[in-house]
Design a protein around this motif. Structure first.
Motif, mmCIF file in Angstrom:
data_model
loop_
_atom_site.group_PDB
_atom_site.id
_atom_site.type_symbol
_atom_site.label_atom_id
_atom_site.label_comp_id
_atom_site.label_asym_id
_atom_site.label_seq_id
_atom_site.Cartn_x
_atom_site.Cartn_y
_atom_site.Cartn_z
ATOM 1 N N PRO A 194 1.020 -1.014 0.197
ATOM 2 C CA PRO A 194 -0.533 -0.220 -0.146
ATOM 3 C C PRO A 194 0.535 1.441 0.221
ATOM 4 C CG PRO A 194 0.306 -1.021 1.917
ATOM 5 C CD PRO A 194 0.429 -2.387 1.313
ATOM 6 N N THR A 195 0.282 2.327 -0.769
ATOM 7 C CA THR A 195 1.099 3.576 -0.763
ATOM 8 C C THR A 195 1.225 4.591 -0.012
ATOM 9 O OG1 THR A 195 -0.599 4.789 -1.766
ATOM 10 C CG2 THR A 195 0.685 3.362 -3.627
ATOM 11 N N ILE A 196 1.855 4.644 0.544
ATOM 12 C CA ILE A 196 1.920 6.036 1.718
ATOM 13 C C ILE A 196 2.085 7.806 1.408
ATOM 14 C CG2 ILE A 196 2.310 4.490 3.926
ATOM 15 C CD1 ILE A 196 4.706 5.638 3.694
ATOM 16 N N LYS A 197 2.407 8.823 1.960
ATOM 17 C CA LYS A 197 2.661 9.817 1.419
ATOM 18 C C LYS A 197 3.296 10.354 2.694
ATOM 19 C CE LYS A 197 -2.252 11.234 0.419
ATOM 20 N NZ LYS A 197 -3.540 12.167 0.133
ATOM 21 N N PRO A 198 4.168 10.940 1.799
ATOM 22 C CA PRO A 198 5.327 12.075 2.537
ATOM 23 C C PRO A 198 5.028 12.787 3.583
ATOM 24 C CG PRO A 198 6.149 12.354 0.709
ATOM 25 C CD PRO A 198 4.659 11.681 0.268
ATOM 26 N N LYS A 209 6.064 4.478 -0.779
ATOM 27 C CA LYS A 209 5.998 3.430 0.140
ATOM 28 C C LYS A 209 7.735 3.815 0.962
ATOM 29 C CE LYS A 209 3.584 0.511 -3.422
ATOM 30 N NZ LYS A 209 3.933 -0.694 -4.273
ATOM 31 N N ILE A 210 7.450 2.963 2.034
ATOM 32 C CA ILE A 210 8.574 2.676 2.521
ATOM 33 C C ILE A 210 8.716 0.930 3.342
ATOM 34 C CG2 ILE A 210 10.526 3.089 4.492
ATOM 35 C CD1 ILE A 210 9.221 5.173 4.552
ATOM 36 N N ILE A 211 8.896 0.315 3.028
ATOM 37 C CA ILE A 211 9.073 -1.631 2.748
ATOM 38 C C ILE A 211 10.346 -1.485 4.253
ATOM 39 C CG2 ILE A 211 9.413 -3.661 2.566
ATOM 40 C CD1 ILE A 211 7.866 -2.556 -0.121
ATOM 41 N N ALA A 212 9.973 -1.620 5.226
ATOM 42 C CA ALA A 212 11.475 -2.538 6.025
ATOM 43 C C ALA A 212 11.733 -3.768 6.239
ATOM 44 C CB ALA A 212 10.597 -2.502 7.480
ATOM 45 N N TYR A 213 12.666 -4.493 6.209
ATOM 46 C CA TYR A 213 13.308 -5.729 5.791
ATOM 47 C C TYR A 213 14.299 -6.235 6.827
ATOM 48 C CZ TYR A 213 11.965 -4.953 0.593
ATOM 49 O OH TYR A 213 11.330 -4.313 -0.513
ATOM 50 N N GLN A 239 9.969 -9.105 5.452
ATOM 51 C CA GLN A 239 9.979 -7.852 4.747
ATOM 52 C C GLN A 239 8.153 -7.708 5.301
ATOM 53 O OE1 GLN A 239 9.231 -8.356 0.291
ATOM 54 N NE2 GLN A 239 8.440 -10.561 0.467
ATOM 55 N N GLN A 240 8.671 -6.179 5.285
ATOM 56 C CA GLN A 240 6.655 -5.811 6.331
ATOM 57 C C GLN A 240 6.937 -4.185 5.807
ATOM 58 O OE1 GLN A 240 4.078 -6.951 7.454
ATOM 59 N NE2 GLN A 240 3.211 -5.535 6.928
ATOM 60 N N PHE A 241 6.070 -3.614 5.012
ATOM 61 C CA PHE A 241 5.279 -2.168 4.504
ATOM 62 C C PHE A 241 4.824 -1.522 5.669
ATOM 63 C CE2 PHE A 241 0.912 -4.414 3.989
ATOM 64 C CZ PHE A 241 0.585 -3.755 4.349
ATOM 65 N N LEU A 242 5.093 -0.166 5.746
ATOM 66 C CA LEU A 242 4.789 0.343 6.802
ATOM 67 C C LEU A 242 3.592 1.606 6.822
ATOM 68 C CD1 LEU A 242 8.299 2.292 7.751
ATOM 69 C CD2 LEU A 242 7.503 -0.102 8.705
ATOM 70 N N THR A 243 3.285 1.832 7.751
ATOM 71 C CA THR A 243 1.684 2.142 7.357
ATOM 72 C C THR A 243 1.971 3.076 7.795
ATOM 73 O OG1 THR A 243 1.359 1.874 10.072
ATOM 74 C CG2 THR A 243 0.665 -0.375 8.560
ATOM 75 N N THR A 275 16.013 2.832 21.824
ATOM 76 C CA THR A 275 14.721 2.991 21.354
ATOM 77 C C THR A 275 12.912 2.925 20.431
ATOM 78 O OG1 THR A 275 14.179 3.635 23.822
ATOM 79 C CG2 THR A 275 12.521 3.910 22.961
ATOM 80 N N ALA A 276 13.733 4.219 18.933
ATOM 81 C CA ALA A 276 12.925 4.322 18.287
ATOM 82 C C ALA A 276 12.802 2.945 17.183
ATOM 83 C CB ALA A 276 13.074 5.569 17.394
ATOM 84 N N VAL A 277 14.157 2.589 17.322
ATOM 85 C CA VAL A 277 14.612 1.681 16.182
ATOM 86 C C VAL A 277 14.100 0.682 16.913
ATOM 87 C CG1 VAL A 277 15.802 0.035 15.407
ATOM 88 C CG2 VAL A 277 16.654 2.595 15.584
ATOM 89 N N ILE A 278 14.210 0.040 18.108
ATOM 90 C CA ILE A 278 13.583 -0.805 18.517
ATOM 91 C C ILE A 278 12.036 -1.250 19.008
ATOM 92 C CG2 ILE A 278 13.603 -2.416 21.480
ATOM 93 C CD1 ILE A 278 16.448 -1.717 21.482
ATOM 94 N N ASP A 279 11.184 -0.072 19.238
ATOM 95 C CA ASP A 279 10.129 -0.164 19.209
ATOM 96 C C ASP A 279 9.304 -0.384 17.670
ATOM 97 O OD1 ASP A 279 9.845 0.675 22.230
ATOM 98 O OD2 ASP A 279 9.410 2.764 21.788
ATOM 99 N N LEU A 280 10.046 -0.350 16.598
ATOM 100 C CA LEU A 280 9.406 -0.711 15.177
ATOM 101 C C LEU A 280 9.519 -1.561 15.108
ATOM 102 C CD1 LEU A 280 8.275 0.135 13.065
ATOM 103 C CD2 LEU A 280 10.957 0.763 11.670
ATOM 104 N N CYS A 281 10.913 -2.303 15.407
ATOM 105 C CA CYS A 281 11.620 -3.977 15.399
ATOM 106 C C CYS A 281 9.965 -4.745 15.969
ATOM 107 C CB CYS A 281 12.631 -4.290 15.641
ATOM 108 S SG CYS A 281 13.367 -3.408 14.032
#
Length: 236
Positions: free
Chosen positions: A75-79, A94-98, A124-128, A213-219
């Motif tokens: 799915p797409t997102i906006k800047p 789009k931003i996808i986490a790997y 892989q997981q797209f970011l909302t 903390t920001a990185v770990i929370d996302l993971c």
């Protein structure tokens, strides 16, 4: 020549023959034992080599087609202009986490110099929109950077920005050495400068507790590798 002398000569010749035959048998037996020993050593080495190879974990990365198709249908997102420099002006949809299992000096980004996905991506997981805004806001703040980092770089988290399914930027994050890279410069990473204006000028680009903390929370949300990271105060 007398009969005695002739007889003595025959005895001597027989002794010489027996000595030669005995020596040949000993030499042949010794060679057989040596060859057998060499064969056994080679067999042991071969067995050990097989064992060593079997001990190496095989990483079953996602296939290239699977990764490409995921980008197409994500799915797409906006800047968001509020996310800070440089992402406030980056055109992406789009931003996808790997999640990938990287070894030092092997792969330091999700997509290599040839535009191909690396073969060790495990998830892989797209970011909302919410997830993207939260992590980008943190990664552009000066308060997220300013600590030391190690010389190694073994990233496990990659964030890839896409526009029309084409990469426009990627970030690789390594909490083991407390550092990151981005194809587009993030000025906040370099805000803490030492020996400014000298030949030995350098920046502390490592994450602070807030950045980690920001990185770990996302993971944790994505169930990625760093979700089980050790306490952030001891992770350098």
């Amino acid at each position: 020549m007398s009969i005695m002398n002739s007889f003595s000569l025959k005895i001597k010749i027989n002794k010489i023959y027996r000595f030669i035959i005995f020596g040949s048998v000993i030499l042949f037996t010794s060679c057989e034992k040596r060859i057998d020993k060499i064969d056994k050593v080679e067999e042991i080495h071969k067995r050990d080599s097989i064992q060593l190879i079997s001990d190496i974990p095989i990483i079953k990365g996602l296939k290239e087609n699977e990764l490409i198709n995921y980008v197409k249908y994500a799915p797409t997102i906006k800047p968001n202009k509020n996310n800070g420099i440089p992402f406030n002006n980056l055109n992406y949809d789009k931003i996808i986490a790997y999640d990938f299992n990287c070894d030092e000096k092997m792969y330091d980004n999700v997509i290599d110099k040839n535009g191909k996905f690396i073969p060790i991506i495990e998830k892989q997981q797209f970011l909302t929109q919410k997830q993207a805004d939260k992590i980008l806001s943190a990664l552009t703040k000066k308060s997220s950077y300013g600590e030391a980092s190690a010389a190694c770089f073994n990233p496990h988290l990659g964030l890839v920005f896409f526009k029309n399914n084409k990469k426009v930027n990627q970030i690789s994050i390594c909490l083991d050495c407390n550092d990151s890279t981005s194809e587009i410069d993030i000025p906040a990473r370099r805000h803490k400068v030492f020996n400014k204006g000298t030949d030995s000028e350098y920046s502390f680009t490592g994450y602070t507790s807030k950045g980690k903390t920001a990185v770990i929370d996302l993971c944790k949300e994505l169930q990625f590798y760093y979700k089980s990271a050790i306490p952030i105060d001891t992770k350098k």
